[in-house]
Enzyme design. Structure first.
Site, PDB file in Angstrom:
ATOM      1  N   CYS A   1      48.239  59.986  91.712  1.00 22.32           N
ATOM      2  CA  CYS A   1      48.721  60.893  90.669  1.00 22.32           C
ATOM      3  C   CYS A   1      49.521  61.990  91.350  1.00 22.32           C
ATOM      4  O   CYS A   1      49.130  62.484  92.413  1.00 22.32           O
ATOM      5  CB  CYS A   1      47.543  61.477  89.884  1.00 22.32           C
ATOM      6  SG  CYS A   1      48.021  62.651  88.611  1.00 22.32           S
TER       7      CYS A   1
ATOM      8  N   GLU B   1      51.163  54.414  92.690  1.00 17.37           N
ATOM      9  CA  GLU B   1      50.386  53.616  91.743  1.00 17.37           C
ATOM     10  C   GLU B   1      51.081  53.611  90.385  1.00 17.37           C
ATOM     11  O   GLU B   1      51.581  54.632  89.921  1.00 17.37           O
ATOM     12  CB  GLU B   1      48.976  54.203  91.619  1.00 17.37           C
ATOM     13  CG  GLU B   1      48.037  53.392  90.740  1.00 17.37           C
ATOM     14  CD  GLU B   1      46.634  53.960  90.714  1.00 17.37           C
ATOM     15  OE1 GLU B   1      45.846  53.588  89.817  1.00 17.37           O
ATOM     16  OE2 GLU B   1      46.328  54.794  91.599  1.00 17.37           O
TER      17      GLU B   1
END
Length: 557
Positions: A421, A455
């Site tokens: 993140c 990701e």
């Protein structure tokens, strides 16, 4: 056919009507109908009779008006002060005068009845009747303060506080009387000389003795029946109701607590009416973060008692969230944090990066994730922060290290994700800090001798930032490359960028072609020159210096 005298009377009436008086609408319609259809022979006799009667009445009207006194040539005024608009407003000697007067009286009576009709009662414009109190079994009626008819939150719910709406009104009236007495006493004390060591008055001493006596009467050991009642109440209602507070403290202190609850609920209701508090919805609209007030973009799962306020106040160093500016001011006076917890692994000028372990600093990392969710749509990590490392980018000044952004990564990633993140705070966006965070994540991958990739899925802003970063990395590599043959694998090993990301970036730049069974990488000089011009204008203030990194990969990774 009508006689010449009848037509003469009609002309006189039309002239007199233009002068200020008007005839009845029915007579006008009769005249117009007869004038247009006078050539028809089938209804000649009936219409001539009607026209003759109409002309006689109009001629009488014109003669009456002509014989009026010459002293006052202005038309008579109606009771409302306006000029008359029909025959009913003028006293005429016509057969329909009495009928016109009765119609005028009826109209005046209707107007007076409408004027004195009471206005329909309307509810308060700020009430949204689709909102409901979250307390189970509550109908949203009444208010803890006893001053409002409805409530939409736990803070104003009488049922949550184990009261009824009528009891709240009785308590409100009983609270108002001591307030008035206290105000009167303060007014009387203003006549005294104000000194630093002023002796208490007799009224103050008497009140102190009274409070001491009330607190002495309290039974320190609760009875067994009170304990059983509290236990049963907790088992039945759980956290949906306030615990029973009787016999926990003295009646005086309990009443003080009830007054404080009512005052706080009243303040929240005033803020709600002003639009600063959106109780009933769990969407936080804004946060006060340092010297900035930021509008939020998405929902974040803060506790309900904080989420329903609409605005949160946060400490920019420890990330603790609070309900009001007063609480934040008191917290800042005691907070000893001036930078994120963890180890400082990078520093160059005022820019620093701290590595924070989610297992060692769990509360800070959870608050950081809740804060990030206010500006990220696809984030799902909130409380399970132990398997992650957080790298917090800060900018220092004389007050401390201010949060600029951060990224997190798994301690052991099976797919070699170097970012889980990533976020740049809204007040620091479009200043180059996002690319600094991305570049720092790939610098760590180079030190670990791994190939990394973010990701998925990426947010909209994250995808734009990563594509821009990959474009700059490839153009810089091609600008410095002097050989004739190049491979995707070599680019990946030197830049630590995943080969899939390299291929997708080359395709978007139209630099990857398939010719005679081979894939060729085209070196587009126009794109390289454009990148060099932008790089020279930007400068090197927002770049990562690998020599300033003091870090070794964590053990077990």
């Amino acid at each position: 056919l009508p006689s010449a005298k009848g037509y003469k009377n009609m002309a006189m009436v039309s002239e007199d009507r233009n002068a200020g008086s008007s005839s009845d609408g029915t007579e006008d319609s009769d005249f117009s109908a007869e004038h247009t259809d006078s050539s028809e022979s089938d209804s000649h006799a009936v219409r001539s009779t009607r026209l003759t009667r109409s002309s006689l009445r109009l001629s009488q009207t014109s003669q009456d008006v002509k014989h009026a006194p010459d002293q006052d040539e202005t038309p008579p005024r109606t009771p409302t002060g306006n000029a008359p608009s029909s025959e009913s407003d003028i006293d005429m000697s016509s057969p329909n005068v009495s009928h016109d007067e009765s119609l005028a009286k009826e109209l005046s009576l209707k107007e007076s009845s409408l004027a004195h009709r009471p206005k329909r009662r309307r509810f308060h414009e700020s009430y949204n009747f689709n909102m409901k109190c979250p307390t189970p079994g509550c109908n949203s009626m009444g208010h803890l303060t006893g001053k409002h008819e409805r409530h939409f939150s736990i803070s104003g719910c009488p049922l949550y506080h184990n009261l009824s709406a009528d009891e709240c009104k009785v308590r409100a009236s009983s609270r108002d009387k001591p307030t008035e007495d206290r105000t009167l006493a303060h007014t009387q004390d203003e006549n005294r000389h104000s000194t630093r060591h002023q002796a208490p008055t007799e009224r103050q001493l008497h009140y102190k003795e009274k409070v001491t006596e009330m607190r002495r009467k309290r039974n320190s050991a609760p009875l067994k029946e009170h304990k059983d009642k509290s236990t049963e109440h907790r088992q039945v209602h759980g956290t949906s109701r306030e615990p029973l507070l009787e016999n926990i403290t003295s009646d005086y202190d309990l009443e003080l607590f009830r007054k404080a609850q009512a005052c706080a609920s009243d303040d929240l209701e005033k803020l709600r009416l002003q639009g600063q508090v959106t109780e009933g919805s769990n969407m936080i609209k804004s946060i006060v973060f340092g010297r900035y007030e930021l509008d939020t973009w998405y929902h974040s799962p803060y506790p309900e008692e904080y989420a329903r306020l609409g605005r949160l106040f946060m400490c920019e160093f420890c990330l603790k969230y609070m309900k009001s500016q007063t609480i934040l001011r008191r917290h800042m006076a005691k907070c000893v944090w001036k930078h994120p917890p963890g180890d400082e692994i990078y520093r160059k000028g005022a820019i620093s990066v701290f590595e924070v372990d989610g297992k060692k600093n769990k509360i800070y990392c959870q608050n950081l994730c809740l804060l990030a969710k206010l500006f990220l749509d696809h984030k799902t990590l909130y409380y399970d922060v132990e398997p992650f490392l957080f790298y917090v980018l800060t900018e220092a000044d004389n007050t401390g290290c201010h949060l600029v952004g951060y990224f997190s990564k798994e301690k052991n990633s099976f797919l070699n994700y170097n970012v889980s993140c990533i976020l740049t705070m809204p007040q620091y966006m479009r200043q180059g800090y996002g690319k600094m965070l991305i570049d720092f994540s790939y610098l760590l991958s180079k030190v670990e001798e791994k190939v990394g990739s973010p990701e998925r899925p990426l947010s909209d802003l994250g995808l734009i930032s990563y594509r821009s970063y990959w474009k700059e990395v490839l153009l810089r590599y091609l600008h410095n490359f002097q050989g004739k043959e190049i491979s995707i694998k070599e680019i990946s090993q030197e830049t630590a960028v995943n080969p899939v990301d390299i291929v997708s970036t080359l395709q978007s730049l139209q630099m990857l072609k398939y010719w005679k069974g081979k894939h060729l990488v085209l070196k587009r000089q126009d794109l390289i020159d454009e990148w060099r011009c932008k790089e020279m204008k930007r400068g090197s203030s927002k770049t990562i210096d690998p020599t300033a990194l003091k870090w070794s990969p964590p053990k077990g990774t």
